[in-house]
Scaffold this motif. Structure first.
Motif, PDB file in Angstrom:
ATOM      1  N   TYR A  27       0.840  -1.210   0.000  1.00 50.18           N
ATOM      2  CA  TYR A  27       0.000   0.000   0.000  1.00 50.18           C
ATOM      3  C   TYR A  27       0.868   1.252   0.000  1.00 50.18           C
ATOM      4  CZ  TYR A  27      -4.518  -2.292   0.775  1.00 50.18           C
ATOM      5  OH  TYR A  27      -5.670  -3.023   0.621  1.00 50.18           O
ATOM      6  N   ARG A  28       1.883   1.262   0.845  1.00 55.79           N
ATOM      7  CA  ARG A  28       2.752   2.436   0.949  1.00 55.79           C
ATOM      8  C   ARG A  28       3.480   2.705  -0.368  1.00 55.79           C
ATOM      9  NH1 ARG A  28       3.673   4.335   6.234  1.00 55.79           N
ATOM     10  NH2 ARG A  28       1.981   3.553   7.558  1.00 55.79           N
ATOM     11  N   ALA A  31       1.168   4.246  -2.957  1.00 55.22           N
ATOM     12  CA  ALA A  31       0.971   5.659  -2.628  1.00 55.22           C
ATOM     13  C   ALA A  31       2.199   6.474  -2.986  1.00 55.22           C
ATOM     14  CB  ALA A  31       0.654   5.810  -1.140  1.00 55.22           C
ATOM     15  N   ARG A  32       3.376   5.928  -2.707  1.00 57.72           N
ATOM     16  CA  ARG A  32       4.621   6.638  -2.979  1.00 57.72           C
ATOM     17  C   ARG A  32       4.744   7.007  -4.458  1.00 57.72           C
ATOM     18  NH1 ARG A  32       9.753   6.955  -1.000  1.00 57.72           N
ATOM     19  NH2 ARG A  32       9.235   5.674   0.806  1.00 57.72           N
ATOM     20  N   ASP A  36      -2.319   5.693  -6.147  1.00 55.23           N
ATOM     21  CA  ASP A  36      -3.488   5.461  -5.302  1.00 55.23           C
ATOM     22  C   ASP A  36      -4.608   6.414  -5.703  1.00 55.23           C
ATOM     23  OD1 ASP A  36      -1.944   7.614  -4.504  1.00 55.23           O
ATOM     24  OD2 ASP A  36      -2.372   7.370  -2.377  1.00 55.23           O
ATOM     25  N   GLU A  64      -1.296   5.707   2.408  1.00 59.09           N
ATOM     26  CA  GLU A  64      -0.104   6.071   3.182  1.00 59.09           C
ATOM     27  C   GLU A  64      -0.309   5.882   4.681  1.00 59.09           C
ATOM     28  OE1 GLU A  64      -0.806  10.885   3.713  1.00 59.09           O
ATOM     29  OE2 GLU A  64       0.350  10.153   2.003  1.00 59.09           O
ATOM     30  N   GLU A  65      -1.540   5.591   5.098  1.00 58.82           N
ATOM     31  CA  GLU A  65      -1.833   5.370   6.515  1.00 58.82           C
ATOM     32  C   GLU A  65      -1.890   3.892   6.899  1.00 58.82           C
ATOM     33  OE1 GLU A  65      -4.786   8.610   8.161  1.00 58.82           O
ATOM     34  OE2 GLU A  65      -5.629   7.729   6.332  1.00 58.82           O
ATOM     35  N   LEU A 250      11.578   1.870   2.478  1.00 59.82           N
ATOM     36  CA  LEU A 250      10.547   2.281   3.426  1.00 59.82           C
ATOM     37  C   LEU A 250      11.105   2.372   4.841  1.00 59.82           C
ATOM     38  CD1 LEU A 250       7.459   0.197   2.214  1.00 59.82           C
ATOM     39  CD2 LEU A 250       7.760   2.668   2.025  1.00 59.82           C
ATOM     40  N   TYR A 257       4.760   1.439   9.053  1.00 59.07           N
ATOM     41  CA  TYR A 257       3.851   0.533   8.368  1.00 59.07           C
ATOM     42  C   TYR A 257       3.874  -0.858   8.986  1.00 59.07           C
ATOM     43  CZ  TYR A 257       7.874  -1.671   6.062  1.00 59.07           C
ATOM     44  OH  TYR A 257       9.044  -2.336   5.816  1.00 59.07           O
TER      45      TYR A 257
END
Length: 259
Positions: A27-28, A31-32, A36, A64-65, A250, A257
């Motif tokens: 997911y991160r 988004a990066r 997303d 990002e959450e 990350l 995360y």
């Protein structure tokens, strides 16, 4: 570094916690790279050892959450299995549940609405063999016609029928879906498709101004596709080399995360 189990709750198995960490990282990374769509879109991961259970993002969270512990575990009938206040997107259940239920090696299913993939999904022939990025998908992309927001269970059968044995499917006028044996594979298929899609759109804009495009012959395109999918030479399954590097990236910026 890459200590998957440091924050694992006692009631969660090591295998499930590793899956949660990898999925949160996926997911991160989406988004990066700006692929997303606010709180929408979804990536799922089958719970190891449970063919009828998978993890999804809590509805209402930005990519990002997402953290390992915030992911929601549901079964292929849509029942929530965690003691959590969060819910999941119904369209996510319909799309992902269909694939996890019927495809044993679909460990991770990724669906996004990036501008480039939506634009390519609207083109009759989808992704064209115009770049090396695109060769991986030569005659290996499926198509699913738009039926409205995917909230009807009857659509599941058609999604599976159209996907077949492919690992990438364009959902017409909607977006893209990738299927991976790992989150790393699902993510890298999205990444390479996205690069190819942007290149195609740029080239089509140029060709509209009179620039002639060069398209390799069929046998060359097929050779390149087989090199990727059959891991010729030193080519590995998508994500096998890249994913550990993404985790290191990350972690250098903070490992929240993994919570």
């Amino acid at each position: 570094m890459n200590d998957y189990y440091s924050g694992r709750p006692a009631h969660t198995s090591e295998a499930e916690w590793k899956a949660r960490v990898d999925l949160a990282a996926c997911y991160r990374m989406v988004a990066r790279l700006g692929m997303d769509d606010l709180i929408y879109n979804h990536i799922s991961m089958r719970v190891p050892g449970h063919d009828d259970q998978f993890l999804l993002n809590p509805y209402g969270f930005l990519f990002e959450e997402i953290t390992a512990s915030s992911l929601v575990r549901i079964d292929t009938e849509g029942n929530k299995l965690d003691d959590t206040p969060y819910t999941v997107n119904k369209a996510a259940f319909v799309i992902h549940g269909a694939i996890h239920k019927h495809s044993h090696d679909a460990a991770c299913v990724l669906h996004t609405h990036s501008d480039a993939s939506v634009a390519i999904s609207c083109q009759k022939d989808g992704l064209l063999p115009l770049s090396q990025f695109a060769m991986r998908f030569y005659q290996r992309q499926a198509f699913h016609d738009y039926e409205g927001v995917a909230i009807d269970l009857e659509e599941q059968e058609r999604i599976m029928s159209h996907l077949g044995s492919n690992r990438v499917m364009l959902m017409r006028n909607h977006g893209i879906l990738t299927v991976g044996r790992t989150p790393g594979e699902a993510f890298m298929l999205l990444y390479y498709f996205e690069r190819a899609a942007r290149i195609q759109l740029d080239l089509q804009a140029a060709s509209a101004s009179g620039v002639a495009l060069v398209v390799p012959p069929h046998d060359v395109c097929e050779k390149a596709a087989r090199q990727f999918w059959e891991s010729k030479g030193d080519i590995l399954i998508a994500g096998e080399r890249e994913w550990p590097a993404f985790l290191r990236q990350l972690d250098r910026e903070g490992s929240d995360y993994r919570r």
